[in-house]
Design an enzyme around this catalytic site. Structure first.
Site, PDB file in Angstrom:
ATOM      1  CB  VAL A  95      -0.948   0.003   1.219  1.00 34.80           C
ATOM      2  CG1 VAL A  95      -1.727   1.306   1.312  1.00 34.80           C
ATOM      3  CG2 VAL A  95      -1.901  -1.188   1.135  1.00 34.80           C
ATOM      4  CD  GLU A  96       2.670   3.750   3.830  1.00 36.74           C
ATOM      5  OE1 GLU A  96       3.113   4.701   3.162  1.00 36.74           O
ATOM      6  OE2 GLU A  96       1.922   3.907   4.803  1.00 36.74           O
ATOM      7  CB  SER A  97       6.634   1.903  -1.492  1.00 35.00           C
ATOM      8  OG  SER A  97       6.969   0.534  -1.273  1.00 35.00           O
TER       9      SER A  97
END
Length: 218
Positions: free
Chosen positions: A88-90
């Site tokens: 989700v983050e990167s």
């Protein structure tokens, strides 16, 4: 009226998905329950990263699976949850940089990363935030710190995404539930759904885990 009813149904479905998935996420310790060969799990982690991020430089991730599994075990956290947050983050990009300056595999802000390194007496090297091994080590410690403080996984994920000060601010105490904020809801649900996918992916490769009886209270 129909639109309101439809919106309410969608909200309830979202709450149900996150609620059910969080039951899978929460754990104080995870242990291999099938095909316990550690090298199998390490190979599966490397395969997962390469499959999800085909442009990743292989040399950056050669020792990553071992670090991920070791640090997750020390923190009593599910390594698949860590991977899900990274998705989700990167999108598993080791050199990702956000518009706000968050960096690396798990998108740590440099000032946050330094605070974690100082707290846990680890060497601080801002240039190493692009190294997934260094990044994941600090990120797991940060997640562990937040989980120990909030004793609530949804609040922990929110704190990781928005900053813990937005969770503990008395004026916003009512927003402890992620469903009161659309951005928070989207983030928590994204991690929950990524965790479902990640769990299924590893299960298909014979890497199964089970949690012990102790769990974090909702």
């Amino acid at each position: 009226m129909n639109m309101m009813r439809t919106g309410r149904i969608l909200w309830l479905l979202g709450a149900l998905i996150v609620g059910l998935t969080m039951g899978l996420l929460v754990s104080s310790r995870w242990e291999v329950a099938a095909r316990t060969d550690q090298s199998l799990t390490e190979r599966a982690v490397l395969e997962y990263v390469i499959q999800r991020a085909p442009d990743a430089r292989l040399r950056d991730f050669l020792d990553f699976p071992k670090v991920l599994l070791e640090q997750s075990a020390k923190a009593n956290m599910d390594f698949r949850l860590i991977l899900s947050v990274a998705v989700v983050e990167s999108d598993l990009q080791a050199s990702a940089v956000s518009s706000k300056g968050a960096r690396g595999f798990l998108q740590l802000m440099p000032r946050t990363a330094k605070a974690v390194a100082d707290k846990h007496a680890l060497p601080w090297n801002p240039a190493a935030l692009d190294d997934p091994k260094y990044n994941v080590r600090l990120s797991i410690l940060y997640l562990k710190d937040q989980l120990e403080y909030f004793n609530d996984l949804k609040a922990t994920l929110r704190a990781y995404n928005e900053g813990p000060q937005k969770v503990v601010n008395p004026e916003r105490r009512q927003m402890f539930s992620p469903f009161r904020d659309s951005n928070t809801t989207e983030y928590v649900m994204a991690v929950a759904l990524a965790h479902l996918e990640t769990t299924a992916w590893f299960s298909r490769r014979g890497v199964l885990h089970r949690a012990n009886a102790q769990s974090v209270r909702d």
